[in-house]
Design a protein around this motif. Sequence first.
Motif, PDB file in Angstrom:
ATOM      1  N   PRO A 109      46.565  34.237  68.619  1.00 35.04           N
ATOM      2  CA  PRO A 109      47.616  33.942  67.642  1.00 35.04           C
ATOM      3  C   PRO A 109      47.092  33.164  66.440  1.00 35.04           C
ATOM      4  N   CYS A 110      47.552  33.591  65.256  1.00 33.37           N
ATOM      5  CA  CYS A 110      47.137  32.976  63.991  1.00 33.37           C
ATOM      6  C   CYS A 110      48.310  32.924  63.018  1.00 33.37           C
ATOM      7  N   GLU A 111      48.108  32.156  61.957  1.00 40.85           N
ATOM      8  CA  GLU A 111      49.053  32.123  60.854  1.00 40.85           C
ATOM      9  C   GLU A 111      48.296  32.269  59.543  1.00 40.85           C
ATOM     10  N   VAL A 112      48.805  33.146  58.671  1.00 34.10           N
ATOM     11  CA  VAL A 112      48.191  33.306  57.351  1.00 34.10           C
ATOM     12  C   VAL A 112      48.405  32.014  56.577  1.00 34.10           C
ATOM     13  N   VAL A 113      47.321  31.417  56.090  1.00 36.36           N
ATOM     14  CA  VAL A 113      47.414  30.140  55.381  1.00 36.36           C
ATOM     15  C   VAL A 113      47.240  30.306  53.875  1.00 36.36           C
TER      16      VAL A 113
ATOM     17  N   ASP B  75      46.130  38.401  45.575  1.00 25.72           N
ATOM     18  CA  ASP B  75      46.133  39.786  45.127  1.00 25.72           C
ATOM     19  C   ASP B  75      46.301  39.747  43.612  1.00 25.72           C
ATOM     20  N   ASP B  76      45.189  39.526  42.891  1.00 28.48           N
ATOM     21  CA  ASP B  76      45.285  39.276  41.453  1.00 28.48           C
ATOM     22  C   ASP B  76      44.486  40.245  40.580  1.00 28.48           C
ATOM     23  N   GLY B  77      44.059  41.356  41.144  1.00 26.97           N
ATOM     24  CA  GLY B  77      43.285  42.312  40.358  1.00 26.97           C
ATOM     25  C   GLY B  77      41.781  42.096  40.427  1.00 26.97           C
ATOM     26  N   ARG B  78      41.349  40.887  40.727  1.00 27.51           N
ATOM     27  CA  ARG B  78      39.925  40.589  40.912  1.00 27.51           C
ATOM     28  C   ARG B  78      39.605  40.323  42.375  1.00 27.51           C
ATOM     29  N   ARG B  79      40.593  39.837  43.099  1.00 34.39           N
ATOM     30  CA  ARG B  79      40.444  39.548  44.540  1.00 34.39           C
ATOM     31  C   ARG B  79      41.725  39.952  45.262  1.00 34.39           C
ATOM     32  N   ALA B  80      41.557  40.461  46.476  1.00 33.79           N
ATOM     33  CA  ALA B  80      42.705  40.764  47.332  1.00 33.79           C
ATOM     34  C   ALA B  80      42.301  40.471  48.764  1.00 33.79           C
ATOM     35  N   GLY B  81      43.131  39.705  49.458  1.00 38.13           N
ATOM     36  CA  GLY B  81      42.840  39.386  50.846  1.00 38.13           C
ATOM     37  C   GLY B  81      43.588  38.163  51.290  1.00 38.13           C
ATOM     38  N   PHE B  82      43.188  37.642  52.438  1.00 36.92           N
ATOM     39  CA  PHE B  82      43.885  36.498  53.008  1.00 36.92           C
ATOM     40  C   PHE B  82      42.980  35.737  53.957  1.00 36.92           C
ATOM     41  N   GLY B  83      43.423  34.547  54.286  1.00 40.63           N
ATOM     42  CA  GLY B  83      42.782  33.740  55.317  1.00 40.63           C
ATOM     43  C   GLY B  83      43.833  33.349  56.330  1.00 40.63           C
ATOM     44  N   TYR B  84      43.470  33.431  57.599  1.00 41.04           N
ATOM     45  CA  TYR B  84      44.410  32.952  58.609  1.00 41.04           C
ATOM     46  C   TYR B  84      43.742  31.972  59.543  1.00 41.04           C
ATOM     47  N   GLY B  85      44.572  31.077  60.067  1.00 39.12           N
ATOM     48  CA  GLY B  85      44.071  30.017  60.921  1.00 39.12           C
ATOM     49  C   GLY B  85      44.620  30.134  62.325  1.00 39.12           C
ATOM     50  N   THR B  86      43.876  29.578  63.256  1.00 37.75           N
ATOM     51  CA  THR B  86      44.242  29.677  64.664  1.00 37.75           C
ATOM     52  C   THR B  86      45.437  28.798  65.005  1.00 37.75           C
ATOM     53  N   LEU B  87      46.200  29.284  65.978  1.00 37.68           N
ATOM     54  CA  LEU B  87      47.347  28.569  66.535  1.00 37.68           C
ATOM     55  C   LEU B  87      47.075  28.314  68.014  1.00 37.68           C
ATOM     56  N   PRO B  88      47.867  27.451  68.664  1.00 38.39           N
ATOM     57  CA  PRO B  88      47.676  27.235  70.100  1.00 38.39           C
ATOM     58  C   PRO B  88      47.691  28.564  70.862  1.00 38.39           C
ATOM     59  N   GLY B  89      46.762  28.699  71.804  1.00 38.02           N
ATOM     60  CA  GLY B  89      46.615  29.911  72.586  1.00 38.02           C
ATOM     61  C   GLY B  89      45.455  30.779  72.128  1.00 38.02           C
ATOM     62  N   HIS B  90      44.918  30.508  70.955  1.00 35.22           N
ATOM     63  CA  HIS B  90      43.756  31.244  70.464  1.00 35.22           C
ATOM     64  C   HIS B  90      42.529  30.702  71.185  1.00 35.22           C
TER      65      HIS B  90
END
Length: 167
Positions: free
Chosen positions: A82-86, A90-105
């Motif tokens: 389990p994670c949450e996107v932090v 998406d701005d034309g030069r970069r697109a993506g995301f980072g997610y962090g761990t939640l309890p149970g990971h």
Amino acid sequence: MPAPTYPHVGATETGELPPGWRHVRHRVRLPDSCFPAAGAAILGWRLHRAAGIRIDADADRAAPGVRVVSRLGVGPLRLAAPCEVVWAVDDGRRAGFGYGTLPGHPARGEEAFVVSRDAADRIWFEVVAFSRPAGWLMRAAGPAGRAFQHAYAWWLGRTLRRLCARP
């Protein structure tokens, strides 16, 4: 609602990873025309699904606050993470995301998946992560766990190149 299991929330967005954690940085060049398709594949979970990861997310697109559970394996050997996107971009030069761990990971930390254009308009995909074991499973995995993280980043790059070839 459970909070992230690590203190350095958002560090993958800047690339300034905390010392004393395992770091992963994997970068691969993509075809020049691939930016729109790659960004959509990353932000819409298609990349992970195409790589064989079962994704259960509470939104169709990655955005801050979206909860996601990645599942890898088969049947009773399926590992839930389990994670949450932090952060997301998406701005034309970069697109993506980072997610962090939640309890149970099985680990604690953060991982980012980003496609970007450099100053010469070349297209790159990068996985950036920092982590530590959260319990006995990752501690017991030792060097094999670290090797898995690097192999996973490599596999995502290979998968994204394949998706760019067949939009």
